[in-house]
Every structure is written in structure tokens, then in C-alpha cells.
Design an enzyme around this catalytic site. Sequence first.
Site, short mmCIF file in Angstrom:
data_model
loop_
_atom_site.label_atom_id
_atom_site.label_comp_id
_atom_site.label_asym_id
_atom_site.label_seq_id
_atom_site.Cartn_x
_atom_site.Cartn_y
_atom_site.Cartn_z
N HIS B 267 1.03 -1.08 0.18
CA HIS B 267 0.25 -0.43 -0.01
C HIS B 267 0.97 1.26 -0.03
CE1 HIS B 267 -4.61 2.30 0.70
NE2 HIS B 267 -2.78 3.21 1.42
N GLU B 268 1.57 1.53 0.56
CA GLU B 268 2.84 2.37 1.13
C GLU B 268 3.61 2.45 -0.46
OE1 GLU B 268 1.37 5.34 3.16
OE2 GLU B 268 0.30 3.12 4.23
N HIS B 271 1.30 4.12 -3.21
CA HIS B 271 2.10 6.27 -2.70
C HIS B 271 3.29 6.73 -3.21
CE1 HIS B 271 -1.68 6.85 -0.92
NE2 HIS B 271 -1.63 6.15 0.06
N GLU B 298 -4.70 7.71 -3.31
CA GLU B 298 -5.20 6.50 -2.72
C GLU B 298 -5.23 5.09 -4.39
OE1 GLU B 298 -5.40 5.68 0.35
OE2 GLU B 298 -6.50 4.16 0.85
#
Lengths: 504, 504
Positions: B267-268, B271, B298
Amino acid sequence: MSERAAYDELVKKTRDIQLLVSTAGVLGWDERVNMPRSGSQLRADQLGLLAGMIHEQFTSPRIGELLSKIEQSDMVKDPESVEAVNVRELRYQYDKQTKLPKSLVEEITKVTTLSQSDWMTARKNNDFKLFEPWLDKIFGLMRQKADAFGYTGEPYNALLDEYEPGATTDQISQVFETLRNELVVLLKKIANAPKKTDKSIVEREYNVELQRVFGESVAGALGFDFSAGRLDVTTHPFCSGFGPGDTRVTTRYNPKRLNDALFGIMHEVGHGLYEMGINKEKYFGTPMGDAASLGIHESQSRMWENQVGRSKEFWSYFFPQAQRMFKESLGGVTLDQFYGAVNDVRPSYIRVEADEATYNLHILLRYEMERALLNGDIKPKDVPAEWNSRFKKYFGIEVDSDSNGCLQDVHWGAGLVGYFPTYTLGNLYSAQLFATAKKEIHDLMSRFERGEFLTLRNWLKDKIHQHGQRYRANALCQKVTGKPLSHEPLVAYMNEKYAGIYGF
Amino acid sequence: MSERAAYDELVKKTRDIQLLVSTAGVLGWDERVNMPRSGSQLRADQLGLLAGMIHEQFTSPRIGELLSKIEQSDMVKDPESVEAVNVRELRYQYDKQTKLPKSLVEEITKVTTLSQSDWMTARKNNDFKLFEPWLDKIFGLMRQKADAFGYTGEPYNALLDEYEPGATTDQISQVFETLRNELVVLLKKIANAPKKTDKSIVEREYNVELQRVFGESVAGALGFDFSAGRLDVTTHPFCSGFGPGDTRVTTRYNPKRLNDALFGIMHEVGHGLYEMGINKEKYFGTPMGDAASLGIHESQSRMWENQVGRSKEFWSYFFPQAQRMFKESLGGVTLDQFYGAVNDVRPSYIRVEADEATYNLHILLRYEMERALLNGDIKPKDVPAEWNSRFKKYFGIEVDSDSNGCLQDVHWGAGLVGYFPTYTLGNLYSAQLFATAKKEIHDLMSRFERGEFLTLRNWLKDKIHQHGQRYRANALCQKVTGKPLSHEPLVAYMNEKYAGIYGF
């Protein structure tokens, strides 16, 4: 506007400036500890912007106006009052910073950036000729800088004063010269002594993770507060006290050398304890919330590293612990052998690897050289010959290359002229302060044998740390030890210690 | 002054402001990753000073003058030109920031600081009554904020626009409501499905150090550049792109749960890849060098976490590696069992622990609630009852306590009203963009089976990242996918995936 209002405005301004300084401190720490390689340009831009803002805010005419207003008032009548100290030191810094023409600052930055790159190549290739023209340029700029600051006596005083406010060549040269002569004699005694030390003991296998754990337990015992600080790894170890509640030290680990990280940690922790001992909660952002000088700072690091960390009593307590941790390398070693190994003295080329006794000879040689270069008594082209002949005289050995001689340090190429003496001042203050501590705390050394170091830490906090810049270094020394700076305590300490170890 | 000179001055100013923003970013990262506990007051002072300087510099009248000058020129004629984009978005931000009265900003800061402290106590003690008065105050302040910004339609639009520029309730409500209805149906299908998944597989022993190594190797395979970034540990994971060459992500490890860190890292890293893909070398400090919106940001994190990281093809490649690393826990597990375990769906109370399918229901419930609170259709005292009845309707289970219900999130207490929808917008954009990627790269999924993820990364860089803020989120979606935002791709993706896993 009342004088009190002027003072409050001044403190508000310097506090905000110090917040920017400490912000730059965090960025600088991060750069050396964490930053990914590709982030260097962004970091340089951030730090450049902050440096410009800090300089602009601190040299704004408003600071000068506020200082003048307060200087004429009763607030500064008692020279030891917080207000008087802050105004005295801010005035000193303000005048210094406003005296330097912007064009000269920029020229020094430009020249030293370029010169450092050539210095690295020159050192790598043992090519003094590449570096020589930069020495010429830089010492020319340093003379301009000294002229801009102004000085009495020789121009070197103006540069020395930047790193050790209030110190002059008149004050320190006699002490340095006597120390040098004594050290040359001491080295000869050690070379001809009946007993030898075995350095190889500390050059065996030392697991890095265990070194870290051991180093942290030592740091904690000395009083380093890990809830208000950290210990990390960098190529070039340092200590950075950002402000209240955040003081960070770094070290580097070598799996084949116990000394590097261990004594490095005690050294940086010594700096750290000073930063933690200053009353920053109350005085952050003003001179009362800052260290007295580089020399006094170094006295704290050297005291914990040497007077404490290389003492027999310290190892009476910690050696069994070290033996348990590093069973294979220390299992069959006695306390006396280990104590000898961490106090091994032998002449060597490189300053940063030097032992406690020869270290000051490295510094004193550089002090003499840079003074002579600034005065024009030595020309840049003569530096290698001059360096090597002095080195032979003081250390008794021949320099084998300029890379191991006059090219080894970054300082001159970086424009740091006048900085070297603060290292030896640190050693001198360290011995003189420690001798006083031993007098005032009669069982100090036996406390070390019990692992009790906080008495010394509290004594230092009381006598040194809490005062911030209330006293200049020399006045502080006089106040705490009852005497001006002298070679005697350091010489006496070394002679006694090495007589015991080497049996002369 | 020429228009070009005005533009250059504007860019110089916003670049310097962005250097301060990124400096605050480093300080914020350090605060969460490294800072010793006692350093918090100093850090708050540093960040407070920087925030004040940033606000002051960005709202200075000179910025407005420069914008007006350029807006009247030919430089902004082509709306997709770099200059036009930068001026459009800077104008938008400038107007927003100058519209908020300083007194309101200060009041919001004061109230939300106090309310967060009571929120923590209320959540801990399951005591809604303690938090209720703060909800009243905060939504009152949010209405004032919306009034200050101005809006068309309902006041919520003004708040939503702050986090997702250009989005309105008109645009998103229809999509959200259809999605909600589809998800409720999907959940029922899964609950009654013949096949079950075994979540306990990912809740065995997973050595933290091996998790880190595995996570880093996944991050590297996805294209995260560790020479321009880092992965560290924090309590609440986040990604921070400071600027060119320095993007940092964090995670947290749980030795009894493989999913937390593993999907958290993906997830990170999603980003992070966005931050790394923006052309910051060229555009840092201007809107062209910044992400399009929180929703688009997101979409990148969710795509790598879910569409990629929870796909069968991804695990075809990585599962054997995971098995070798975590022999004891995964030795006897088949790929299908593991794939089921990481895609396990079941209703639960806590949003941040929710699976991919139920997550959006959590968000949609909050979106409906905060709109109604702002409009006054719900009173703060009715929040628990209202929350619980909707929860029952959407999830099919009863909320057991307010701590597991309306008190679980920090957002409202922190004044973050209008923020929640960006999470679901991210999921919607993610599915819609990914469906297009699959169409345009015919063998995309089989590339994953071979461990080849850079094709997708480069596609995203080309279609999304490099454009910075050239297009608003909805325009970007239209441009890349050929359609406005729709519920269809996300619903289709979920139905297909879960039909396979649960056999309905």
C-alpha cells in the site's frame, strides 16, 4: 519601548532563529544517518534556504537596535545575570556576523567547496601539488576574514576567537609549547620502557551487535538519557544537541576493533551529557542555553572517553561484563592486560587514529603550521617539508607520504583555520577539571569501581553544564579549578598513568 | 515587469515555500520514526514556526499580484500548458487559504487539539457522552469553514473540495450509493457461499526480520527505488515524498500476522511509486510537481495492495518464495489456500482492519453520517443510534460498543470532515484505472506471474504520475479510461474475484 520589552523581543527573535538552527540540525543528522543517496540535492537546497534565513534574521538591524537599547539599561549591570550574559554574547555574535562582507562569505563557500573536492583527490593520489594552489587561496581568504573581524596581536587571534571565544595565542602558546616538550619526553620514556602493552587484544573478533549492546549499557551507566536521545551509526561519528529533550550521538562499528566504537561512544556521550546538562528547558535559543566553547565541549567528551573510560577503575567494573559478552576474544585476558591494551601508546601518522598521549602532538604540529601559514612565515609550497621535519622531531619517525602527512585532514581545505587548537584545549581543560573533581569528591575513583558515574556527571552539570555561556572558557576554568589553564594537570595525569602501565 | 518575470518570481517563491514544506516533512517523519519521547515539545515548536512561515509566505499579497498579472497574459492560453496548470492550481490554493480568517484557523486548531485528547479517553472508556459536546463544536466550526470557503449545493462540498479538488456530492453520491447496494448483496453472497477461506493461515508465526526482508524484496520488485527512498517502522504507517530523490514509506510488523506489514508495505509503496513517478526534478515546488488529489493517491496505493498484491498471479510468482522463507507456517499450504487467506472477507467493526470488500462499506457509512451531521439532519446525540442501525443494515451484524462503532476513528475529532470519501474514491479509481491497464496491456496478468511489475509501473507513470496536477482527478479519469468515475469496474472486479474464491 521599555528595556524589558526590548529584551523580550530580542529573546523571542533569537529563539525563533534557534528553532531554525535546530531544524537544520535535524536535517543534517538525517542526512548523515538516514538520507537515501539521491536525496542530496534536495537536502542541500533545504539547508541552503535555512542557512540564508538564519543569517538574514540574525544580522537584521533590529537585533542591533534591541541590543543597544538593553546595553544602556540597568538590566545588564550584574555581569553574571542571565540578561547580561545573553546580551554580551549576542552582541559578540552579532558584531562578528555583521562584520563579514557577504561577498567574502560567498567567496569562501565557493572556494572551499571546490578545494575539498581537489583535496580528496590529492589525498587519494598523494599529490600535494594539486592541493597547493588551494592552500594559497584559502589562507589568503582567511587573512581577509581576520582583517574583517579585526584583532589585536596576530591575525590568527581573530580566527581562533571564532571557535574559542576569548582565547588568544598569547594565552595558549606558552601552555601548548610546554605540553609539547613534555610529551616528546614522555614518548621517549614509553619507547624505552621495560613493560609493553599488547594492542592486539582489542583487535580480535568483536560482534557488532554485541558491541552496540555493550556500548548502550555503558552510555546508560554514564547518564545518557535514552528517552531524550539516541545512538545511531554514521561514517563520521558526531553528537548533535537539537534542543531540550533531543540529543543524538552516533558511532561506527568495526568487527575487528573494539576501541573504535566503544571509546567513540563514550566520547560522543560526553558531548551529549553536556548538551543534556545545559538548562535548555529554560534558556533554549539564548547564549545561556548554549555550550561555553568548543574547547569546553571537547573537555567533556575527552573526560568521559579518557579520564573515565580509560581508567583502571572503570574497567574494574566493566571488564567482567565485557568478558562475558566477548568470551572468545577476552576469555583468557586479565584486567591488567586489557587496561594496557586500551591505553597502548605508539607514534602513528594519522591524527584521528592516535592514542591519548600522541594525539596532542598531532594537534600542536597543526597549530604551529597554520599560524605560520597565516602569518606568511611558511609558504604553501613548503608545507610538506616543514610538516615532515616537525613530525620527525616530535614523534621520532619519518612520514612516509603526504597522504599520511600534511594532506590527511579536511580542515584547511574546508576553511577551518583556528579550529585545531580547540582539540588540545579540550584535553587540557579535561585534565584540569578532572583533577579538581577528584579533589572535591574524595572517593570518585572508587565510585567508578562500583559502576557509579552519576556523581561525576552531577558535579559537571553543577560546575559546567548548567552555566551555559555565563562564563567564557578561561573564566570558567579559573572559577572551577581556581587556576588559569595550565599544562600541569594533563602532564601529571599522563606521567602517572603511563608510568604505571609501562613501568618507567 | 514582464509576465515571464512575474511567472519566474512566482515559481521561485512557491519553490522556496515547498522547501519549507518538505523540511517540515522531514521533521514529521523523524518525529514518527526516530524522535526520543522527550523531544516532542521542541518538535512542536519547530513545526509550529515552520507552519506559520509557510502560511504567511503563501498568503502574502505578492502571490496574488503575481497570479493576477500572469492570468491576464497569453502564458495561460493553452490550459494544459505547464504555466496554465501551475497558475490555475496556485490560484485555487491561494484563494482557499486567504479566505479562511486567521481567528477561525486558530479556533479549529485549539478545539481539535482538546477534542482529540477527550476522544482518546472516550474511545478507551466507551464513553460517547464525553465526546458528544466536541462533535457539536467541531461540526459548528466546519460549517463556518464551509461558509468561509463558499460553495454551491450543500456545505459539505466546500469541505470535500479541500481534500479532493473539484469533487462534489452530486458527482460522487450516485456512484457511492450504487456501490453500497452492490456490496451489501456481495456480502450476503459470500456469507452463504459454499466455499470458505481459512484466515488462520496468515495468523501463524511470522518472524519479523524475515517479514522485513520479504517486504523489501516485494517493494523492490514493484519498482520502489531504495537509492531514493527508505522503509522504516512506525506505529501508524505512512508515506512521505519529501521531494526529488527522497520518498519514504513505513510499516509495522506483527509476529502473528503476515498481512499487516506485507499488504501495508505494498500500500505505502503504491503511494511511494506515485511520488517517485512525478517529475519532481523539473517541477518540484509547483502544482505540476505534486499529486493530483488524495483520491488519485489512494488509487495508486490500493492498486498495488489489492489489484496486484491480492491477485492470484502475484502469488503464483511470490508464494514459493514466501514458502521458503516461512517454512514452518506455510510449508503445507497450497497456493489456493494462501490466495483465499489473503482475500478472506468477513464483516468486522474496525475500519482499519477491514478486508478489501467490506472496507468501502465502512467509508460509505461515515460519508453519509458526516454529510447528515453537517447539514443538521442528524444531531450529535443521535450519532450512536444512527451509526449502529446503518451498520446492522450494511454489515448484517450488531455493533457491540461505541468504541467499536462511532468512536473508532480520529477523523472527526481532528476536524477532518470531508476526508473519508477519498478512501473510496481511491478504490473506485483504482479499479477503473486497472481495468483500462489490463485492456491496454493484454498480457499484464501473466507478466505478474513472471514477477514482472515494471510494465504496470511505467504505464501508471505515463498515464498518471508524470502529469502532476495537470488534470483534476475526474478529468484524469476520463482521459485515461475514457469514462467518468463509475461503480462498475470495482463491482465487476470484486464479483469476479470473490465468485472464484467463494464459489458462488
